[in-house]
Design a protein around this motif. Sequence first.
Motif, PDB file in Angstrom:
ATOM      1  N   ASN A 147     -10.426  -3.274  -3.596  1.00 22.38           N
ATOM      2  CA  ASN A 147     -10.893  -2.407  -2.522  1.00 22.38           C
ATOM      3  C   ASN A 147     -10.050  -2.570  -1.262  1.00 22.38           C
ATOM      4  O   ASN A 147      -9.663  -1.586  -0.621  1.00 22.38           O
ATOM      5  CB  ASN A 147     -12.357  -2.710  -2.224  1.00 22.38           C
ATOM      6  CG  ASN A 147     -13.017  -1.670  -1.329  1.00 22.38           C
ATOM      7  OD1 ASN A 147     -14.157  -1.816  -0.935  1.00 22.38           O
ATOM      8  ND2 ASN A 147     -12.313  -0.591  -1.013  1.00 22.38           N
ATOM      9  N   VAL A 148      -9.748  -3.811  -0.910  1.00 27.93           N
ATOM     10  CA  VAL A 148      -8.899  -4.063   0.259  1.00 27.93           C
ATOM     11  C   VAL A 148      -7.528  -3.406   0.075  1.00 27.93           C
ATOM     12  O   VAL A 148      -6.990  -2.794   0.994  1.00 27.93           O
ATOM     13  CB  VAL A 148      -8.755  -5.577   0.519  1.00 27.93           C
ATOM     14  CG1 VAL A 148      -7.698  -5.841   1.589  1.00 27.93           C
ATOM     15  CG2 VAL A 148     -10.088  -6.172   0.954  1.00 27.93           C
ATOM     16  N   ALA A 149      -6.967  -3.534  -1.134  1.00 24.03           N
ATOM     17  CA  ALA A 149      -5.664  -2.926  -1.416  1.00 24.03           C
ATOM     18  C   ALA A 149      -5.739  -1.402  -1.281  1.00 24.03           C
ATOM     19  O   ALA A 149      -4.832  -0.765  -0.724  1.00 24.03           O
ATOM     20  CB  ALA A 149      -5.200  -3.310  -2.824  1.00 24.03           C
ATOM     21  N   ILE A 163     -11.388   7.106  -3.884  1.00 24.41           N
ATOM     22  CA  ILE A 163     -11.454   5.759  -4.470  1.00 24.41           C
ATOM     23  C   ILE A 163     -12.335   4.842  -3.626  1.00 24.41           C
ATOM     24  O   ILE A 163     -13.150   4.072  -4.156  1.00 24.41           O
ATOM     25  CB  ILE A 163     -10.033   5.170  -4.622  1.00 24.41           C
ATOM     26  CG1 ILE A 163      -9.270   5.913  -5.734  1.00 24.41           C
ATOM     27  CG2 ILE A 163     -10.084   3.671  -4.918  1.00 24.41           C
ATOM     28  CD1 ILE A 163      -7.800   5.557  -5.810  1.00 24.41           C
ATOM     29  N   ASN A 164     -12.215   4.933  -2.313  1.00 25.10           N
ATOM     30  CA  ASN A 164     -13.020   4.066  -1.445  1.00 25.10           C
ATOM     31  C   ASN A 164     -14.498   4.445  -1.466  1.00 25.10           C
ATOM     32  O   ASN A 164     -15.366   3.574  -1.384  1.00 25.10           O
ATOM     33  CB  ASN A 164     -12.470   4.084  -0.017  1.00 25.10           C
ATOM     34  CG  ASN A 164     -11.368   3.068   0.171  1.00 25.10           C
ATOM     35  OD1 ASN A 164     -11.629   1.904   0.467  1.00 25.10           O
ATOM     36  ND2 ASN A 164     -10.130   3.493  -0.033  1.00 25.10           N
ATOM     37  N   PHE A 165     -14.795   5.711  -1.598  1.00 29.79           N
ATOM     38  CA  PHE A 165     -16.191   6.108  -1.764  1.00 29.79           C
ATOM     39  C   PHE A 165     -16.736   5.589  -3.102  1.00 29.79           C
ATOM     40  O   PHE A 165     -17.912   5.221  -3.202  1.00 29.79           O
ATOM     41  CB  PHE A 165     -16.335   7.628  -1.683  1.00 29.79           C
ATOM     42  CG  PHE A 165     -16.540   8.135  -0.284  1.00 29.79           C
ATOM     43  CD1 PHE A 165     -17.740   7.908   0.382  1.00 29.79           C
ATOM     44  CD2 PHE A 165     -15.535   8.836   0.377  1.00 29.79           C
ATOM     45  CE1 PHE A 165     -17.943   8.369   1.674  1.00 29.79           C
ATOM     46  CE2 PHE A 165     -15.720   9.301   1.670  1.00 29.79           C
ATOM     47  CZ  PHE A 165     -16.930   9.068   2.319  1.00 29.79           C
ATOM     48  N   VAL A 205      -5.788  -0.436   2.397  1.00 22.95           N
ATOM     49  CA  VAL A 205      -4.446  -0.512   2.997  1.00 22.95           C
ATOM     50  C   VAL A 205      -3.654   0.754   2.652  1.00 22.95           C
ATOM     51  O   VAL A 205      -3.013   1.363   3.522  1.00 22.95           O
ATOM     52  CB  VAL A 205      -3.700  -1.768   2.504  1.00 22.95           C
ATOM     53  CG1 VAL A 205      -2.234  -1.736   2.948  1.00 22.95           C
ATOM     54  CG2 VAL A 205      -4.378  -3.030   3.038  1.00 22.95           C
ATOM     55  N   LEU A 206      -3.711   1.162   1.385  1.00 26.99           N
ATOM     56  CA  LEU A 206      -2.996   2.370   0.966  1.00 26.99           C
ATOM     57  C   LEU A 206      -3.593   3.621   1.607  1.00 26.99           C
ATOM     58  O   LEU A 206      -2.862   4.545   1.981  1.00 26.99           O
ATOM     59  CB  LEU A 206      -3.021   2.482  -0.558  1.00 26.99           C
ATOM     60  CG  LEU A 206      -2.191   1.438  -1.306  1.00 26.99           C
ATOM     61  CD1 LEU A 206      -2.454   1.501  -2.805  1.00 26.99           C
ATOM     62  CD2 LEU A 206      -0.699   1.636  -1.027  1.00 26.99           C
ATOM     63  N   MET A 207      -4.916   3.653   1.742  1.00 29.73           N
ATOM     64  CA  MET A 207      -5.566   4.804   2.380  1.00 29.73           C
ATOM     65  C   MET A 207      -5.120   4.939   3.835  1.00 29.73           C
ATOM     66  O   MET A 207      -4.818   6.048   4.307  1.00 29.73           O
ATOM     67  CB  MET A 207      -7.083   4.651   2.305  1.00 29.73           C
ATOM     68  CG  MET A 207      -7.854   5.763   2.990  1.00 29.73           C
ATOM     69  SD  MET A 207      -9.657   5.634   2.790  1.00 29.73           S
ATOM     70  CE  MET A 207      -9.981   4.099   3.680  1.00 29.73           C
TER      71      MET A 207
END
Length: 369
Positions: free
Chosen positions: A17-19, A54-56, A22-24
């Motif tokens: 999720n952290v990765a 993806i984050n949602f 960062v990309l978002m």
Amino acid sequence: MIKKLKKFTIQMLMGANVASIVLMLFTGYSDRLHPADHPLLSTAGMTFPAFVVINFAFLLVFLLFKWTKAWIPVVGLALAYYPIRVYLPIHTPKSVETMEGDSILKIVSYNVCAYGGNYKYEEGFETVRDWLHDEKPDIACLQEDVDTWRHCVFRDYQKTFAYNDTIVLSNSELSFNCIGIHTRFPILRRERISYDTQVNNGSGAWWLKVGKDTLIVVNNHFESCHLSTDDRGKYQQILKGEMKGDSARTESKLLLVKLAEANAKRSRQIDKVCEYIWEHRQYPIVVCGDFNDNPISYSRHAVSQLLTDCYVESGRGIGLSYNQKGFFFRIDHLFCSSHFQPCYCKIDDKMDASDHYPLICWLKLNRKD
């Protein structure tokens, strides 16, 4: 053992999720990169919606299985608030009937694809002409505003608009292209904004007399990505997963190179238009057209530093203006100076006589006393 496995899985999900955050954030704020300096990285904004989704998805997973970790995607989405708002503005829809009066200008920006973009209509020009007649905008800025086989554009538009003009961008055996303006306001003068371009692109400024004000309208048709029919077909195959392995990687790289090259050329055109805007900042000014670039791009961001993005300030939803399958982007934009207040913007996705949908905006002009 199960407890350790669950803990390991949660830690892996947190790391992933952290990765993704960062990309978002990188893709969401990649519109600050100048494509002439970073051509490949400047294309990253196209992938921003995927990372938001993806984050949602991570948020949903954490809420279901480990709600105490849901703060991670929430913080990530909060940090990406600005690009999310640019890509997906949410404003309350307004009734068109409430936006009437001398101070309200209705402006249309529409790439009509030479009046033949959707071949389901046998009379493409007549379809666009009748739509504009019914809509009755105060100003219609058209891209690919040509009618080479009948030469009746002005004759027919004069029934709706008192003043009509086009600037020819190219006229050769290989191509003929124009940008045009059709308006109820007198045209004082016009000029083409000079910059390097392929034969089919260009920008023009028209000076209109609106009451006691002089309004500058800049109509643009910026550099396209020059994707062939074969390129578009391969792009759609990649999206559908029909192309795999080395072939997909090779074609993806080739498409990225074409997009990067187009971004670099387009950025120099955008910079010239921004210079023009700055030089004439004392005037009320509207800038619109086919930018051939998505909302998370240098093209949109650069102009938004000088003017207000009317769709972002008053539109609702993604606002897909390019209606070809697999290309889910808003590539038509409209901006205004501080002399205006954007009231409402929308994409008319029922008007499908072109490969673009028209962008319609209502702007309130703060008139001179």
